[in-house]
Design a protein around this motif. Structure first.
Motif, mmCIF file in Angstrom:
data_model
loop_
_atom_site.group_PDB
_atom_site.id
_atom_site.type_symbol
_atom_site.label_atom_id
_atom_site.label_comp_id
_atom_site.label_asym_id
_atom_site.label_seq_id
_atom_site.Cartn_x
_atom_site.Cartn_y
_atom_site.Cartn_z
ATOM 1 N N VAL A 50 0.887 -1.154 0.000
ATOM 2 C CA VAL A 50 0.000 0.000 0.000
ATOM 3 C C VAL A 50 0.926 1.203 0.000
ATOM 4 C CG1 VAL A 50 -1.768 1.288 1.239
ATOM 5 C CG2 VAL A 50 -1.807 -1.213 1.264
ATOM 6 N N ASP A 51 0.853 1.993 -1.062
ATOM 7 C CA ASP A 51 1.724 3.161 -1.208
ATOM 8 C C ASP A 51 0.910 4.442 -1.172
ATOM 9 O OD1 ASP A 51 4.230 2.040 -1.392
ATOM 10 O OD2 ASP A 51 4.158 1.824 -3.561
ATOM 11 N N GLY A 52 1.533 5.484 -0.690
ATOM 12 C CA GLY A 52 0.902 6.788 -0.679
ATOM 13 C C GLY A 52 1.568 7.679 0.347
ATOM 14 N N LEU A 102 5.519 7.421 13.926
ATOM 15 C CA LEU A 102 4.302 7.244 13.129
ATOM 16 C C LEU A 102 4.197 8.242 11.981
ATOM 17 C CD1 LEU A 102 1.607 6.596 15.866
ATOM 18 C CD2 LEU A 102 2.220 5.037 14.025
ATOM 19 N N THR A 103 4.731 9.428 12.171
ATOM 20 C CA THR A 103 4.581 10.474 11.164
ATOM 21 C C THR A 103 5.705 10.506 10.134
ATOM 22 O OG1 THR A 103 5.649 12.038 12.670
ATOM 23 C CG2 THR A 103 3.230 11.961 12.688
ATOM 24 N N SER A 107 9.043 5.487 7.553
ATOM 25 C CA SER A 107 8.537 4.489 8.504
ATOM 26 C C SER A 107 7.172 3.973 8.084
ATOM 27 C CB SER A 107 8.452 5.080 9.913
ATOM 28 O OG SER A 107 9.737 5.306 10.428
ATOM 29 N N GLN A 108 6.340 4.848 7.528
ATOM 30 C CA GLN A 108 5.012 4.433 7.087
ATOM 31 C C GLN A 108 5.092 3.364 6.003
ATOM 32 O OE1 GLN A 108 3.167 8.092 5.900
ATOM 33 N NE2 GLN A 108 3.097 8.869 7.991
ATOM 34 N N VAL A 111 7.827 0.045 8.011
ATOM 35 C CA VAL A 111 7.345 -0.743 9.146
ATOM 36 C C VAL A 111 6.353 -1.825 8.712
ATOM 37 C CG1 VAL A 111 6.042 -0.646 11.313
ATOM 38 C CG2 VAL A 111 7.908 0.966 10.887
ATOM 39 N N PRO A 112 5.311 -1.519 7.936
ATOM 40 C CA PRO A 112 4.414 -2.602 7.514
ATOM 41 C C PRO A 112 5.119 -3.660 6.658
ATOM 42 C CG PRO A 112 3.370 -0.478 7.168
ATOM 43 C CD PRO A 112 4.803 -0.204 7.508
ATOM 44 N N ALA A 113 5.998 -3.228 5.770
ATOM 45 C CA ALA A 113 6.703 -4.188 4.913
ATOM 46 C C ALA A 113 7.559 -5.134 5.742
ATOM 47 C CB ALA A 113 7.564 -3.443 3.891
#
Length: 122
Positions: A50-52, A102-103, A107-108, A111-113
Motif C-alpha cells: 500500500v503506497d501513498g 508514526l509520522t 517508517s510508514q 514498518v508494515p513491509a
C-alpha cells in the motif's frame, strides 16, 4: 491496534468494533480533515504494498487510517494473509513503540513491509 493484534480476524470482521473505536468505513464524510491517496500494488513477484503519502493526516487520523486501510483490504486478502494480520500488526506496534515515528513517511512504508516479511518466515 493492540486489540486487533490480540484477536482472531475473519474476512467478515469489523476491525473498528474489535479496536473499540466507534467508527466505520464510509464512502464520504461530511467534512475533510486531510486528503491522502493510496494505492494497493504488486511489489515484486509475490508481495503487495500500500503506497501513498500520509503526511497530511494529523496523528489521530493517521492511526485511525491504519484500521480503515486494514478493514478495506480484508475483502481482497487471502485467508493466509488474514490469518497473519494480527501478528503483523503486533510487529508494527513494537516497531513504532521502539524505533520508528508514526509520522515519518519512510517508517510508514518500511514498518508494515518489515512486519509482514518477518511473519512470512514463521
Amino acid at each position: 491496534m493492540t486489540r486487533i493484534a490480540e484477536g482472531t480476524i475473519a474476512r467478515s470482521s469489523d476491525l473498528f468494533e474489535i479496536a473499540q473505536v466507534g467508527a466505520t468505513l464510509t464512502g464520504e464524510t461530511g467534512y475533510r480533515v486531510a486528503t491522502a491517496t493510496l494505492s494497493f500494488r504488486r511489489h515484486g513477484l509475490r508481495s503487495y504494498a500500500v503506497d501513498g503519502d500520509l503526511t497530511a493526516l494529523p496523528l489521530t487520523q493517521l492511526s485511525m487510517s491504519v484500521v480503515a486501510v486494514c478493514q478495506a483490504l480484508l475483502a481482497n486478502l487471502s485467508q493466509s494473509n488474514i490469518d497473519a494480520l494480527p501478528l503483523a500488526l503486533a510487529n508494527m506496534n513494537v516497531s513504532y513503540d521502539i524505533t520508528h515515528a508514526l509520522t515519518d513517511p519512510q517508517s510508514q512504508y518500511e514498518v508494515p513491509a518489515v512486519a509482514y516479511h518477518a511473519i512470512a518466515f514463521e
